[in-house]
Design a protein around this motif. Structure first.
Motif, PDB file in Angstrom:
ATOM      1  N   GLY A 121       0.789  -1.224   0.000  1.00 15.60           N
ATOM      2  CA  GLY A 121       0.000   0.000   0.000  1.00 15.60           C
ATOM      3  C   GLY A 121       0.822   1.276   0.000  1.00 15.60           C
ATOM      4  N   ARG A 124      -3.276   4.446   2.825  1.00 23.48           N
ATOM      5  CA  ARG A 124      -3.623   3.376   3.744  1.00 23.48           C
ATOM      6  C   ARG A 124      -2.713   2.192   3.475  1.00 23.48           C
ATOM      7  N   SER A 175      -1.581  -1.709   4.288  1.00 26.63           N
ATOM      8  CA  SER A 175      -2.208  -2.958   4.694  1.00 26.63           C
ATOM      9  C   SER A 175      -1.131  -3.980   5.025  1.00 26.63           C
ATOM     10  N   CYS A 176      -1.469  -4.885   5.921  1.00 33.06           N
ATOM     11  CA  CYS A 176      -0.569  -5.975   6.278  1.00 33.06           C
ATOM     12  C   CYS A 176      -1.387  -7.250   6.329  1.00 33.06           C
ATOM     13  N   TRP A 213       3.104  -1.434  13.618  1.00 30.48           N
ATOM     14  CA  TRP A 213       3.755  -0.814  12.478  1.00 30.48           C
ATOM     15  C   TRP A 213       5.010  -0.084  12.968  1.00 30.48           C
ATOM     16  N   SER A 231      -5.803  -0.250  12.625  1.00 33.86           N
ATOM     17  CA  SER A 231      -7.007  -1.054  12.780  1.00 33.86           C
ATOM     18  C   SER A 231      -6.723  -2.467  12.305  1.00 33.86           C
ATOM     19  N   LYS A 232      -7.692  -3.342  12.503  1.00 39.75           N
ATOM     20  CA  LYS A 232      -7.501  -4.741  12.140  1.00 39.75           C
ATOM     21  C   LYS A 232      -8.821  -5.341  11.700  1.00 39.75           C
ATOM     22  N   ASP A 233      -8.715  -6.404  10.965  1.00 37.64           N
ATOM     23  CA  ASP A 233      -9.871  -7.207  10.577  1.00 37.64           C
ATOM     24  C   ASP A 233      -9.459  -8.651  10.780  1.00 37.64           C
ATOM     25  N   MET A 280      -6.050  -9.244   8.555  1.00 38.43           N
ATOM     26  CA  MET A 280      -5.464  -8.034   8.007  1.00 38.43           C
ATOM     27  C   MET A 280      -5.287  -6.978   9.098  1.00 38.43           C
ATOM     28  N   TYR A 297      -4.269  -2.636   9.275  1.00 40.26           N
ATOM     29  CA  TYR A 297      -4.190  -1.458   8.427  1.00 40.26           C
ATOM     30  C   TYR A 297      -3.568  -0.283   9.191  1.00 40.26           C
ATOM     31  N   GLN A 329      -4.070   3.726   8.495  1.00 43.50           N
ATOM     32  CA  GLN A 329      -4.567   4.876   7.756  1.00 43.50           C
ATOM     33  C   GLN A 329      -3.732   6.084   8.138  1.00 43.50           C
ATOM     34  N   CYS A 367       5.348  -4.040   8.980  1.00 42.64           N
ATOM     35  CA  CYS A 367       4.404  -4.569   9.946  1.00 42.64           C
ATOM     36  C   CYS A 367       5.059  -5.727  10.687  1.00 42.64           C
TER      37      CYS A 367
END
Length: 127
Positions: free
Chosen positions: A7, A18, A20-21, A35, A70-72, A77, A79, A81, A95
């Motif tokens: 990203g 943004r 991403s990892c 990060w 943030s995370k999902d 994943m 992130y 931002q 990351c």
């Protein structure tokens, strides 16, 4: 655990990116993720961290109020931002994952606390 950061790119000062990892492998062992960044000629420094399950976050002073981590979990994943980017944010961003703390709420700030690292993605902010 394998990590892949992506990203990064070139952006003008004041712009946003943004990062991403993507995590794979034994993601069930991840306690927290973070990060870090490394500018040319400088040491790698902490940017932000998030506890993988419960989600508390910690930021470096330079990132607070401009960056959001943030995370999902469902997607494995994480992130970052980044808003209002400045030329001094130019760096390779990495990351990392911690699998040893044993805590679902701890957010490590130091390199030695992390066990796995991604390959890095370059962010360049032009003035």
């Amino acid at each position: 655990v394998q990590l892949q950061a992506f990203g990064g790119g070139l952006v003008q000062a004041g712009g946003s990116l943004r990062l991403s990892c993507a995590a794979s492998g034994r993601t069930d062992t991840i306690d927290s993720m973070g990060w870090f960044r490394q500018a040319p000629g400088k040491e790698r420094e902490f940017v932000a961290a998030i506890a993988y399950l419960l989600g508390p976050t910690t930021y470096a002073d330079s990132a607070r109020s401009r960056f959001t981590i943030s995370k999902d979990i469902a997607k494995n994943m994480m992130y970052l931002q980044m808003n209002n980017l400045k030329p001094e944010d130019t760096a390779v961003y990495y990351c990392a994952a911690d699998t040893d703390s044993g805590s679902s709420s701890y957010t490590p700030r130091y390199l030695y606390e992390y066990d796995y690292w991604g390959q890095g993605t370059l962010v360049t902010v032009s003035s």
